[in-house]
Design an enzyme around this catalytic site. Structure first.
Site, PDB file in Angstrom:
ATOM      1  N   GLY A 134       0.795  -1.231   0.000  1.00  9.49           N
ATOM      2  CA  GLY A 134       0.000   0.000   0.000  1.00  9.49           C
ATOM      3  C   GLY A 134       0.821   1.273   0.000  1.00  9.49           C
ATOM      4  O   GLY A 134       0.483   2.237  -0.663  1.00  9.49           O
ATOM      5  N   GLU A 135       1.914   1.284   0.753  1.00 10.07           N
ATOM      6  CA  GLU A 135       2.662   2.524   0.934  1.00 10.07           C
ATOM      7  C   GLU A 135       3.909   2.682   0.068  1.00 10.07           C
ATOM      8  O   GLU A 135       4.184   3.787  -0.388  1.00 10.07           O
ATOM      9  CB  GLU A 135       3.089   2.652   2.396  1.00 10.07           C
ATOM     10  CG  GLU A 135       1.943   2.744   3.353  1.00 10.07           C
ATOM     11  CD  GLU A 135       2.440   2.743   4.776  1.00 10.07           C
ATOM     12  OE1 GLU A 135       2.261   3.743   5.468  1.00 10.07           O
ATOM     13  OE2 GLU A 135       3.044   1.744   5.178  1.00 10.07           O
TER      14      GLU A 135
END
Lengths: 156, 775, 296
Positions: free
Chosen positions: B729-730
C-alpha cells in the site's frame, strides 16, 4: 415555500414537494434514499455525484431539484435490469476497476453515457469524458481498461 | 505448507474483488449513507484565527434557532484526545491554535438548520501571535503553542525540548560521521523540502454518534481504517470502559492514512452527549476535510553525504525539521519512521540523523500513505541523482553498487532477510530502457528518464486477532477489524480463509468491522494488513478446519488424519468424497442450527528475525519493503509544464496474494505520486488555507494518466505465500516523486529540490540555467 | 457538508415576465442559467440571492441557428456542450467549439451555458476571448425593450457587466467569418485536461491576404479585471508580413499590455510568460488554419 415537482427517476415517477434550495443530489439521497449517488464536495469539483439527466452526465449537486422537474434521471441504482448487471458494471468488476468504490457509480454512469453516444471511443475521448471524476485510489488505468473492454465487447 | 491438502489455491490467483458487486450497483453503504431513526445533523463552528484566546462564547441565540436540539462548546465537554499525546480538545477549551480549530457545534433536525444556527453563535477572541513555519517556530522567542505540554498525558517517550515548540526531538548515530566524511572524495550538501498534502478521501470525514444516557454507552458509526485504535483513543479520552464504546465501520470511501483518528467522530460524540439518546450525524464539508482534519507533515531536510569517487557512500548527516501543526496525531511516529529511512535502501556505514517535530499554528498532521517515507525518499533519491551526475556514474550503477543485499544489517543491526531491492532497480530500469536516451519530439518539448528507489519498514511488533465462524450450511464468516478502505482487504481475507478452511471463495463472507464483535487489530496502516491479518486469518481458518475434520472423523467413524476439506467437501484418503460440509454440519446439529468457530492471533513479537543491537529492537521490521520507480517525462521548455508519459514500477512484494489488487495499489500510488509531485500544495495567507476546494487544490485526473507498468519481484515459488508476503500500500507512493524529478533533470538539466514541481518553478530554473550559460 | 441557504424561486415562461421579476428585486434576484457557477458561489456564500429566476423554461433562449449571411445565432441558454458538439458551430465558427471543449469538465459543460459564462463576467472566462475575436454582438431584453451591444462593451469589471437590473442576455450573433480566416483558442490550466480554471486563455483570429494579415484580433482572459483585446499586439501583426518573428513580437507585446494579478493559482510574472507563449501559439495555429483556405 415548497414547490411541486414530478421527476422521472430510474423509470418511475416521483411526485414530491421540495424547497427550491434542495439540489437534485439532496433529493435523490435524502428524499428518495438513493444513496448510490455520492456527495464528495457539493461544488461540482469531484464528480462523485454525477447522474444522467435526460441521458447526459451532470453534477447533481449543481442542479436544483425544481429544475429537474419533468426530466428523466438515471442513477446507479437504475442501471442493472432484471437483476442483470449492465455491461459497464460487469466490466468494472471483471477488470479490477473498483477500489474504495466511492467514485465508481459516477464513473460507470458517465461511461454508459459515453458508450451510448459512441460505442468505440478513442483513449483520449475516454480520458476526457471521465476526466471530471476524481478517484483518489487512482484506479484510472483499470477504469480505462474497463471502458475499452466494453467498447470491444459491443463491436463484436 | 502452501500445497497442503485442502487448498484450492485462491491465494495468488487473479480473483475478482468480493466487494465489487456492492460497489458497482450503489448498494455498498458508506459512512455518509447511513441514516438512523431520530437522527440529528451536526455542524461545526471553527476558529477564524490561527492563534487566539477564547474570551467568551454566547450560544443563547443559536439554542433558540429553528430545529436546534443541542449546542456544545469546549466548556461543556472539556475532554482531550490523542493517540500519542493527549493534547487535542474535542472542542477548543480557552484557546484556538489553527484556522479551523473546532470551537462549538450544533445538532439540529436538518443539516441546513444546524448550519444556519452556527451563524448565531457569538465568539469573542483575543488574538495571539502565531507561527506557521516550523523553522521559525523552533527559534527562541517564538510564540509558544502548548505552554502546558508537560502536563499532557503521553504514550510516547518524553523527548520534547522544554519551553519550545519542539515536541519531539530525536537523534540517531551509527559509526563515526566525521571519520566517514574524512574518507570521502566528495561531500554533497543539499536542502530539500516536501510540502503538506491532503489525503482527499473522496468520501469526506463523517461519523454518527449515539449516546444512551441510562447505560452511558456510546455507539459510533465511523468509516475508519483502524476502528479498534479509535475505540481505545475515545475510551482513554473519556475515561470509559471499553465495553461502553462501540465503533461500527461501514464501507470506507478512501483513507490513505487520513481516517485514523477522531475527526468527525470527536464532534459527533461531543454533540451526542447532549441529545438525549438521539444519534447525531456529522459530515465534514470538503473545505473542512481539506483544512481541518490532518495533512501529510511538511518536511525540511538537509542532507550531507560523503562519497568516494567510485560511488561508495562513506557517511551521511541528515537533519529534518517536521511541521507538526497544532496538535499531535501520530506525527511522532511518522517523523521517527521517516528519519530512520532517509538513508534509502543503501549501505551507509556512518550516520548522524537528527529529527525535530515542531508545533505550528496550522492544521494537524499525521500519517499519509507512506508514513514519512514519501518525504525522505524525495531528498535521498534526488541527492542520489545529483551525486551520480557529479561523479559521472550512471544512476542505475550507483544504486546497485550501494543497495542492500540479503543478509545486510539495517542501521540497528537487524539482519535483513528477503532483500530484493537490486532486482527492483534492474527491472524498472530495463522496462523504461533507462540506458537509452528519450527522443524529444521538438526542441521545446524535451523528454527524459529518471529512476528512484526506496525502502520502508512496517510497524513491528503489532497484533492482529480474528475469528472465523462456519455456519451449518457451510458458509464461512471472517470476523476481522481490518476495514475495507478500498485496498482489497476483504478479498485478501476471503482468499486466505477459503484456502485455509477448504471451501469455495464464494462461501466466504467478510463483513465490515464492529468493535463489539470483531476482535482487536492494530489497524489498516503501515502496509501491515496482508501480512499480519493474512496470517491471522490463515491461523483461524486452519483452527476451524481442524475442528471440522474432528467432527467429520466422529460422524464418519474414521481417523481425522485421513480426512481433508476441499472446496466444501469432506474427502477421505483412498476413498474420495464422503460428504459435503453442509451435510456434515446438518448431521452434527440435527438439522437445527449451530456454528463452529476458529480463532487466530498473529504477532511477530519474539520472532528472532527482529534481533537487533541493545535498545534498538523497536525499529526492527518484520519485513522490509523495497520499490523502484522509473519515469519518462516530457517538459515544455516554454511553459515549464511537465507531463509524465511512462512509469515502470517494480516492487519487492514477496508474493502477490491477489495480483489484481497489487496492480491496483501500484497504479493508484503512481497516480497519487504524480498528483503529489506536480499539482498539490496548500496556499496559505496568515495561517488560512486559501485553496480550500478541489477546484483549487488540484488532484490528478484521468487526463494525467501515464502508461503504468507494474512489475512484481517475488520470493522463490516454493515458499509459503504468507511467510514471504510484504505490504504494497505505501511503498509505491514514495518513489514516484524523485523519479519524476530525476527525469526532468535528464530532460532539461534543471534540479527542483522543493515539492511540488510546478511549471513556474521549472520555467524559473530553466531561465536561471540559461543565464548561467550566458555568463 | 454545505447546503444552500433559502431563496425564493421563479420559473417565468416569457422573457418579459423574467425581466419584470428581476427588475422588481433590484439586484437581489439572480437569473439562473446552467447554475454551475451561480450555485457554487451561493454554496460558498460569496453571494446570497433573495431569489433565483430560472430562465431555462423560456424556449426562445435555446438553440443554435446559422443565418443567411453566413453568420450564426446562439441562444443565451444554449449549453456549452451543445456548442462544443454542434455541426453548425464546427462549420461556421469552429473556434467557439474549441473554446467550449475546454471549459470545465464534460459533465459541467452539459449544464453550463454560454449566457451564464458571459453574464458571470469572470476575468477567467473561457468563452469571452473567442466571442471577442469573432466580434460577437449580444442581444438583450429588459425593461426598456430589446437592446444589442458589442461583446467588447459587456464587461465592466470582475463579476460585473454593463447590463442593467432586469436586462437579460438573450442571444449572441456571430458575423460570418471572412474567407482565408483562421482562429484558435488556447488556454493553460494547472493540469493536462481542459477542466481547470484558465491561468491564461488566449484567442487569436487572422484573416490572410497575399501573405499579410488583412485582419487580426487577439483577446485574452485571466490577464486583468476583465477579458480584453490585445490591441497593441494586433497592431504589430498588421505592421507587415506574417513571419514567426513578427508573431513572437506580437506575443511579447501582448504580455506587456496585459495586467495580470498574482493569486493562489499562479504569479503575475508567470502569467505574463504564459500569455507570451499562448499568444504566439494561438497566432501560429490561426495562421495555419487560415492558410488552409477555409474559415477554420
Amino acid at each position: 415555500m415548497k414547490i411541486s415537482i414530478d421527476i422521472h427517476v430510474n423509470g418511475e415517477q416521483y411526485p414530491a414537494e421540495v424547497e427550491p434550495r434542495t439540489t437534485l443530489l439532496e433529493f435523490l439521497r435524502g428524499t428518495l434514499h438513493l444513496t448510490g449517488t455520492k456527495e464528495g464536495c457539493g461544488l461540482g469539483d469531484c464528480g462523485t455525484c454525477i447522474v444522467l439527466l435526460d441521458g447526459k452526465p451532470v453534477n447533481s449537486c449543481l442542479v436544483l431539484a425544481v429544475d429537474a422537474n419533468g426530466r428523466r434521471v438515471t442513477t446507479i441504482e437504475g442501471l442493472a435490469e432484471d437483476g442483470k448487471l449492465h455491461p459497464v458494471q460487469q466490466s468494472f468488476i471483471d477488470n479490477g476497476a473498483v477500489q474504495c468504490g466511492f467514485c465508481t457509480p459516477a464513473m460507470i454512469l458517465t461511461t454508459k453515457a459515453l458508450l451510448d453516444k459512441n460505442p468505440d471511443p478513442a483513449e483520449g475521448e475516454i480520458k476526457q469524458a471521465l476526466g471530471g471524476i476524481l478517484c483518489r485510489c487512482g484506479s484510472y488505468q483499470k477504469i480505462l481498461n474497463s471502458v475499452q473492454a466494453v467498447g470491444k465487447g459491443e463491436r463484436k | 505448507m502452501m500445497s497442503q491438502k485442502g487448498s484450492a489455491g485462491y491465494v495468488g490467483k487473479r480473483v475478482l474483488r468480493v466487494d465489487a458487486p456492492a460497489k458497482v450497483t450503489g448498494n455498498a453503504v458508506y459512512g455518509i449513507d447511513i441514516e438512523l431513526p431520530g437522527m440529528l445533523h451536526g455542524a461545526t463552528l471553527r476558529s477564524p484565527y490561527p492563534h487566539a484566546d477564547i474570551v467568551e462564547i454566547d450560544t443563547s441565540a443559536a439554542l433558540k434557532a429553528p430545529g436546534v436540539r443541542a449546542v456544545v462548546t469546549g466548556k461543556d465537554f472539556p475532554c482531550y484526545f490523542g493517540d500519542m499525546v493527549r493534547d487535542q480538545p474535542f472542542l477548543a477549551v480557552d484557546r484556538v491554535r489553527f484556522v479551523g480549530d473546532p470551537v462549538a457545534a450544533v445538532a439540529a433536525e436538518t443539516e441546513a438548520q444546524a448550519l444556519e444556527a452556527l451563524e448565531k453563535i457569538r465568539v469573542k477572541y483575543r488574538e495571539l501571535p502565531a507561527v506557521f513555519d516550523p523553522r521559525e517556530a523552533m527559534a527562541e522567542g517564538a510564540p509558544l503553542i502548548h505552554p502546558d505540554f508537560e502536563k499532557y498525558t503521553r504514550n510516547i517517550p518524553a523527548s520534547m525540548v522544554p519551553h519550545t515548540n519542539i515536541c519531539v526531538s530525536r537523534k540517531f548515530s551509527l559509526g563515526d560521521v566525521e571519520k566517514g566524511f574524512a574518507e570521502a572524495d566528495e561531500i554533497f550538501e543539499d536542502s530539500f523540502s516536501a510540502q503538506a498534502l491532503s489525503h482527499v478521501t473522496m468520501e469526506p470525514h463523517t461519523a454518527i454518534a449515539q449516546f444512551t444516557p441510562l447505560d452511558g454507552h456510546y455507539t459510533v458509526w465511523s468509516p475508519s481504517d483502524r476502528p479498534q485504535r479509535l475505540h481505545k483513543e475515545l475510551a482513554d479520552a473519556l475515561g470509559l470502559a471499553h465495553t461502553r464504546i462501540r465503533f461500527i465501520v461501514p464501507y470506507v470511501g478512501g483513507s490513505y492514512g487520513g481516517k485514523n483518528t477522531l475527526r468527525a467522530e470527536a464532534i459527533a460524540v461531543a454533540l451526542a452527549r447532549f441529545t438525549h439518546g438521539r444519534p447525531v450525524k456529522v459530515v465534514f464539508s470538503r473545505a473542512e476535510a481539506l483544512t481541518a482534519t490532518q495533512t501529510r507533515l511538511a518536511a525540511f531536510m538537509k542532507l550531507t553525504t560523503g562519497v568516494r569517487k567510485d560511488g561508495t557512500f562513506t557517511a551521511r548527516r541528515a537533519e529534518i525539521v517536521w511541521d507538526n501543526g497544532a496538535y499531535i496525531s501520530n506525527a511522532p511516529g511518522v517523523a521517527n519512521r521517516g528519519v530512520l529511512t532517509i538513508l534509502g535502501p543503501y549501505r551507509i556505514p556512518n550516520l548522524d540523523l537528527v529529527s525535530r517535530l515542531v508545533y505550528t499554528n496550522k492544521e494537524t498532521t499525521g500519517s499519509y500513505r507512506g508514513f514519512g517515507t514519501t518525504q525522505v525518499t524525495w531528498a535521498c533519491e534526488v541527492q542520489m541523482d545529483i551525486i551520480a551526475a557529479k561523479l559521472g556514474i550512471d544512476p542505475l550503477t550507483i544504486r546497485l553498487k550501494n543497495a542492500y543485499v540479503e543478509g545486510d544489517a539495517y542501521i540497528n543491526g537487524q539482519i535483513m532477510r528477503d532483500v530484493r531491492v537490486k532486482e527492483t532497480i534492474e527491472k524498472a530500469g530495463r522496462e523504461i530502457k533507462l540506458e537509452k536516451d528519450s527522443t524529444s519530439p521538438s526542441p521545446t518539448r524535451r523528454r527524459g528518464k529518471g529512476i528512484a528507489t526506496m525502502l520502508k519498514s512496517t510497524a513491528t511488533p503489532t497484533d492482529s486477532f480474528c475469528a472465523i465462524k462456519v455456519d451449518m450450511d457451510g458458509g464461512v464468516t471472517v470476523f476481522s477489524s481490518s476495514s475495507e478502505i478500498g485496498a482489497g482487504e476483504q478479498t485478501m481475507m476471503a482468499q486466505i480463509a477459503a484456502d485455509a478452511v477448504g471451501v469455495p471463495l464464494s462461501a466466504v463472507s467478510v463483513p465490515n468491522p464492529d468493535t463489539a464483535i470483531t476482535p482487536y487489530d492494530h489497524g489498516v496502516s503501515s502496509s501491515r494488513t496482508t501480512y499480519h491479518m493474512g496470517n491471522c486469518v490463515q491461523q483461524a481458518g486452519r483452527d476451524v478446519r481442524k475442528r471440522l475434520l474432528g467432527i467429520a472423523a466422529e460422524v464418519l467413524a474414521t481417523d481425522p488424519e485421513r480426512l481433508s476439506l476441499f472446496e466444501g467437501n469432506i474427502i477421505e484418503t483412498g476413498v474420495g468424497q464422503r460428504m459435503t460440509l453442509k451435510e456434515l454440519l446438518s448431521k452434527k446439529f440435527n438439522n437445527k442450527s449451530g456454528a463452529i468457530f476458529g480463532e487466530g492471533h498473529f504477532t511477530p513479537a519474539g520472532n528472532p528475525v527482529l534481533e537487533a543491537r541493545e535498545g534498538l529492537k523497536g525499529i526492527s521490521s518484520i519485513f522490509w519493503m523495497f520499490a523502484t520507480h522509473a519515469a519518462e517525462v516530457e517538459v515544455d521548455t516554454e511553459t515549464g509544464v511537465v507531463k509524465v508519459l511512462n512509469v515502470a514500477a517494480a516492487h519487492d512484494i514477496g508474493r502477490a496474494i491477489n495480483p489484481v489488487g497489487c496492480e491496483q495499489q501500484i497504479e493508484g500510488s503512481v497516480i497519487l505520486g504524480i498528483s503529489n509531485t506536480l499539482f498539490e500544495e496548500f496556499k496559505m495567507e496568515n495561517g488560512r488555507i486559501l485553496n480550500d476546494s478541489l477546484s483549487d487544490y488540484k488532484l490528478a485526473t484521468m487526463e494525467d494518466l501515464p502508461k503504468i507498468v507494474s512489475i512484481f519481484v517475488e520470493a522463490e515459488p516454493d515458499r509459503e505465500a504468507l511467510a514471504v508476503v510484504k505490504g504494497i500500500g505505501e511503498p509505491a507512493a514514495a518513489a514516484t516523486a524523485p523519479a519524476i524529478a530525476n527525469a526532468i533533470y535528464n530532460a532539461v538539466g534543471v534540479r527542483i529540490k522543493d515539492l511540488p514541481i510546478t511549471p513556474d518553478k521549472v520555467l524559473a530554473a530553466l531561465r536561471e540555467k540559461d543565464n548561467q550559460k550566458g555568463r | 457538508m454545505i447546503r444552500l441557504k433559502a431563496f425564493s424561486y421563479f420559473e417565468p415562461a416569457s422573457l418579459k415576465e423574467a425581466s419584470e421579476i428581476l427588475t422588481q428585486h433590484k439586484g437581489e434576484a439572480y437569473p439562473l442559467a446552467g447554475g454551475t457557477d451561480l450555485l457554487v458561489r451561493m454554496k460558498r456564500e460569496a453571494i446570497r440571492p433573495a431569489a433565483l429566476v430560472n430562465l431555462k423554461r423560456i424556449r426562445e433562449l435555446n438553440g443554435i441557428q446559422s443565418e443567411k449571411d453566413g453568420g450564426m445565432r446562439i441562444g443565451a441558454l444554449t449549453t456549452i456542450a451543445d456548442i462544443e458538439n454542434s455541426t453548425v458551430v464546427h462549420t461556421s465558427h469552429p473556434v467557439l467549439a474549441q473554446a467550449a471543449g475546454v471549459l470545465g469538465a464534460q459533465p459541467l459543460r452539459n449544464l453550463a451555458t454560454i449566457g451564464g459564462n458571459i453574464g458571470r463576467a469572470s476575468p477567467a472566462s473561457d468563452m469571452a476571448p473567442s466571442l471577442m475575436v469573432l466580434q460577437a454582438r449580444v442581444a438583450t431584453e429588459g425593461a426598456s425593450g430589446p437592446g444589442e451591444r458589442e461583446i467588447d462593451k459587456v464587461f465592466a469589471g470582475p463579476g460585473s457587466t454593463t447590463l442593467s437590473d432586469g436586462e437579460i442576455m438573450t442571444a449572441f450573433y456571430f458575423p460570418a467569418m471572412a474567407p482565408a480566416t483562421g482562429a484558435a483558442y488556447l488556454k493553460m490550466g494547472r493540469r493536462s485536461g481542459g477542466g481547470d480554471c484558465a491561468l491564461v486563455g488566449v484567442a487569436a483570429l487572422l484573416t490572410l491576404g497575399s501573405g499579410e494579415a488583412r485582419a487580426v484580433r487577439i483577446a485574452m482572459s485571466s490577464v486583468g479585471p476583465t477579458p480584453r483585446r490585445a490591441n497593441k499586439a494586433e497592431a504589430v501583426i498588421l505592421s507587415g508580413t506574417i513571419t514567426e518573428e513578427r508573431m513572437r513580437d506580437a506575443a511579447r507585446v501582448a504580455a506587456e499590455e496585459a495586467a495580470p494579478i498574482t493569486d493562489m493559482r499562479c504569479s503575475a510574472s508567470y502569467r505574463k510568460e504564459i500569455i507570451k507563449v499562448l499568444t504566439f501559439r494561438a497566432l501560429q495555429e490561426a495562421n495555419q488554419k487560415a492558410q488552409g483556405g477555409q474559415a477554420t
